[in-house]
Design a protein around this motif. Structure first.
Motif, short mmCIF file in Angstrom:
data_model
loop_
_atom_site.label_atom_id
_atom_site.label_comp_id
_atom_site.label_asym_id
_atom_site.label_seq_id
_atom_site.Cartn_x
_atom_site.Cartn_y
_atom_site.Cartn_z
N LYS A 139 3.66 15.24 1.92
CA LYS A 139 5.15 15.33 1.77
C LYS A 139 5.84 16.26 0.56
O LYS A 139 6.82 16.71 0.48
CB LYS A 139 5.73 13.92 2.09
CG LYS A 139 5.71 13.68 3.42
CD LYS A 139 6.49 12.28 3.83
CE LYS A 139 6.50 12.08 5.40
NZ LYS A 139 7.20 10.85 5.65
N SER A 140 4.94 15.72 -0.51
CA SER A 140 5.39 16.40 -2.04
C SER A 140 5.59 17.95 -2.06
O SER A 140 6.28 18.29 -2.84
CB SER A 140 4.77 15.66 -3.15
OG SER A 140 3.31 16.17 -2.89
N LYS A 141 4.67 18.42 -0.95
CA LYS A 141 4.55 19.95 -1.08
C LYS A 141 5.69 20.50 -0.19
O LYS A 141 5.82 21.66 -0.19
CB LYS A 141 3.27 20.41 -0.70
CG LYS A 141 2.17 19.77 -1.88
CD LYS A 141 0.67 20.11 -1.47
CE LYS A 141 -0.47 19.55 -2.22
NZ LYS A 141 -1.61 19.85 -1.92
N GLU A 142 6.28 19.78 0.80
CA GLU A 142 7.18 20.62 1.45
C GLU A 142 8.50 20.92 0.84
O GLU A 142 8.79 20.35 -0.17
CB GLU A 142 7.67 19.37 2.56
CG GLU A 142 6.67 18.93 3.44
CD GLU A 142 7.13 17.90 4.72
OE1 GLU A 142 8.23 17.65 4.50
OE2 GLU A 142 6.23 17.48 5.36
N VAL A 143 8.91 22.01 1.16
CA VAL A 143 10.29 22.65 0.75
C VAL A 143 11.31 21.92 1.52
O VAL A 143 11.43 22.25 2.91
CB VAL A 143 10.31 24.02 0.73
CG1 VAL A 143 11.48 24.81 0.37
CG2 VAL A 143 8.94 24.66 -0.11
N ILE A 144 12.34 21.59 1.03
CA ILE A 144 13.56 20.98 1.71
C ILE A 144 14.73 21.48 1.15
O ILE A 144 14.76 22.06 0.36
CB ILE A 144 13.47 19.39 1.60
CG1 ILE A 144 13.89 18.98 0.33
CG2 ILE A 144 12.18 18.79 2.31
CD1 ILE A 144 14.00 17.51 0.13
N ASP A 145 15.86 21.35 2.04
CA ASP A 145 17.25 21.88 1.70
C ASP A 145 18.01 20.84 0.76
O ASP A 145 18.52 19.93 1.39
CB ASP A 145 17.90 22.33 3.01
CG ASP A 145 19.26 22.78 2.53
OD1 ASP A 145 19.51 23.43 1.36
OD2 ASP A 145 20.00 23.06 3.46
N PRO A 189 0.93 -1.45 -0.10
CA PRO A 189 0.01 -0.04 0.01
C PRO A 189 0.81 1.36 0.12
O PRO A 189 2.23 1.30 0.29
CB PRO A 189 -0.77 -0.09 1.28
CG PRO A 189 0.10 -0.72 2.18
CD PRO A 189 0.98 -1.80 1.25
N VAL A 190 0.14 2.27 -0.27
CA VAL A 190 0.80 3.83 -0.15
C VAL A 190 -0.38 4.68 0.44
O VAL A 190 -1.39 4.42 0.11
CB VAL A 190 1.21 4.35 -1.66
CG1 VAL A 190 2.39 3.59 -2.25
CG2 VAL A 190 0.23 4.25 -2.47
N ASN A 191 0.30 5.51 1.20
CA ASN A 191 -0.60 6.52 2.04
C ASN A 191 -0.72 7.86 0.97
O ASN A 191 0.16 8.67 0.98
CB ASN A 191 0.11 7.00 3.27
CG ASN A 191 -1.10 7.80 4.01
OD1 ASN A 191 -1.64 8.59 3.58
ND2 ASN A 191 -1.02 7.45 5.26
N LEU A 192 -1.88 8.11 0.08
CA LEU A 192 -2.04 9.04 -0.65
C LEU A 192 -1.97 10.23 0.18
O LEU A 192 -1.28 11.18 -0.61
CB LEU A 192 -3.34 8.79 -1.53
CG LEU A 192 -3.33 7.41 -2.32
CD1 LEU A 192 -4.82 7.43 -2.91
CD2 LEU A 192 -2.45 7.35 -3.45
N ASP A 193 -2.81 10.68 1.42
CA ASP A 193 -2.28 11.73 1.94
C ASP A 193 -1.21 12.16 2.27
O ASP A 193 -0.63 13.17 2.36
CB ASP A 193 -3.46 11.54 3.25
CG ASP A 193 -5.16 11.50 2.83
OD1 ASP A 193 -5.29 11.97 1.81
OD2 ASP A 193 -5.71 11.13 3.82
#
Length: 369
Positions: A191-197, A182-186
């Motif tokens: 996480k895909s929208k987070e800004v990381i360094d 499974p994957v957690n779609l939420d």
């Protein structure tokens, strides 16, 4: 007599390396059960070594046994679960590691987990991956543990075929089922929208533990043969000092120190997968590589070896044979050159079919049948 408390789900794991595929799947399942208000307990066979599980500390009970060796942890786990059972009613127990599966089955056989529903998940192709004494050890765990299982979860049809071929007596129990990882779609969306360094540009990316099965040595060799010498290769992950050093030595021998980056553990891989020119799974063998699903959720350029069942059927993924650096190089080249606007649509549909809600519903229905 004091009334026993209830543990809805007991999870037993070898260690807390959340970057491991089996641990990631259980982490996803645990989060789903917590969201449903279930009482969960997690037992690790060894001391705390890594980070990631602390986000669940206020949501469930987490126990790190006082061991430095996983093998010593089996005895401690048996003792801990026996003690736990005196004060708790354990409704379900689940594991994703074959030897721990054997331990839980043994505990059910000797009545410690007498009334507990036992869910055993296959995490790799044991009968292809191991030989000799180690394979004998795993087979012993299967005999001891799997006869007590209420449900055996296989990731792919190939994994189920291999299991039943090696252990034909399981056919009579009719407990082995196929439920894709499974994957957690939420979680992916957040996480895909987070800004990381992460400042590296113009790169390919791979991720996983530094173990031979992941094929990072093949990937580095294939990368070295690509014509475009401006590309970088980023490998996200951690592993033993010995395996880490082998990769460092290989990189040095090919004079790729400025182009191949062993980046280490990353808490959020999704923005990096999204930014990459191409994502690669180079494994020699897998149960099913969960990182492939993570990559597909972020990037339309994905290459994978056919290291597990079902991969060759995923529309849009560029595939090649395992153990072949030339084939891997050609697949990477094809991925960098090819554009297919429909791939994102194919990948999104595939990912949605593997939602954690579907997984949990299917698993519970199978247990209750």
């Amino acid at each position: 007599m004091q009334k026993k408390q209830t543990i809805d789900w007991l999870f037993v794991l070898p260690d807390d390396l959340i970057g491991g595929g089996a641990q990631q799947v259980l982490f996803t399942i645990i989060n789903a059960f917590i969201a449903e208000g279930k009482n969960c307990t997690i037992v690790f066979l060894i001391k705390k070594h890594h980070y990631g599980w602390e986000v669940l500390e206020n949501e469930c009970n987490i126990v790190y046994l006082n061991n430095t060796s996983v093998y010593k942890g089996f005895f401690s786990a048996a003792k801990h679960i026996r003690t736990l059972k005196k004060t708790h009613h354990i409704k379900h127990a689940i594991s994703s590691q074959a030897l721990i599966n054997g331990l839980l089955g043994f505990l059910k056989y000797v009545k410690i987990l007498k009334n507990t529903k036992l869910v055993l998940r296959e995490s790799t192709s044991i009968f292809l991956r191991f030989k000799g004494f180690k394979l004998l050890l795993y087979k012993t765990a299967y005999v001891i543990g799997y006869k007590q299982a209420d449900l055996i979860v296989c990731q792919t049809s190939l994994m189920k075929e291999q299991l039943l071929k090696a252990l034909p007596w399981l056919n009579k129990k009719n407990k082995a089922v196929i439920i894709p990882n499974p994957v957690n779609l939420d979680e992916i969306d957040t996480k895909s929208k987070e800004v990381i360094d992460f400042e590296i540009e113009n790169f390919l990316v791979a991720a996983g533990r530094f173990i031979p099965e992941k094929g990072f040595d093949l990937l580095i060799a294939a990368f070295n043969q690509l014509e475009n010498k401006n590309l970088k290769l980023v490998i996200l992950g951690v592993g033993t000092d010995d395996e880490h050093q082998k990769l460092i030595d290989q990189i040095a021998s090919l004079n790729l120190q400025k182009r191949v980056i062993l980046y280490g553990y990353v808490k959020n891989v999704y923005p990096i997968f999204k930014k990459a020119k191409l994502c690669v799974v180079s494994s020699r063998i897998e149960g099913f590589p969960n990182v492939l699903l993570q990559m597909m959720s972020q990037n339309s350029n994905v290459v994978s070896t056919i290291c597990a069942g079902e991969i060759s059927n995923i529309k849009g993924v560029i595939t090649c044979e395992t153990h072949d650096e030339i084939a891997l190089k050609d697949a990477i080249h094809k991925g960098l050159e090819n554009t297919n606007d429909n791939r994102t649509l194919y990948f999104n549909d595939y990912i949605k079919s593997r939602s954690i809600d579907n997984f949990v519903t299917t698993m519970l229905n199978q247990i209750n049948d």
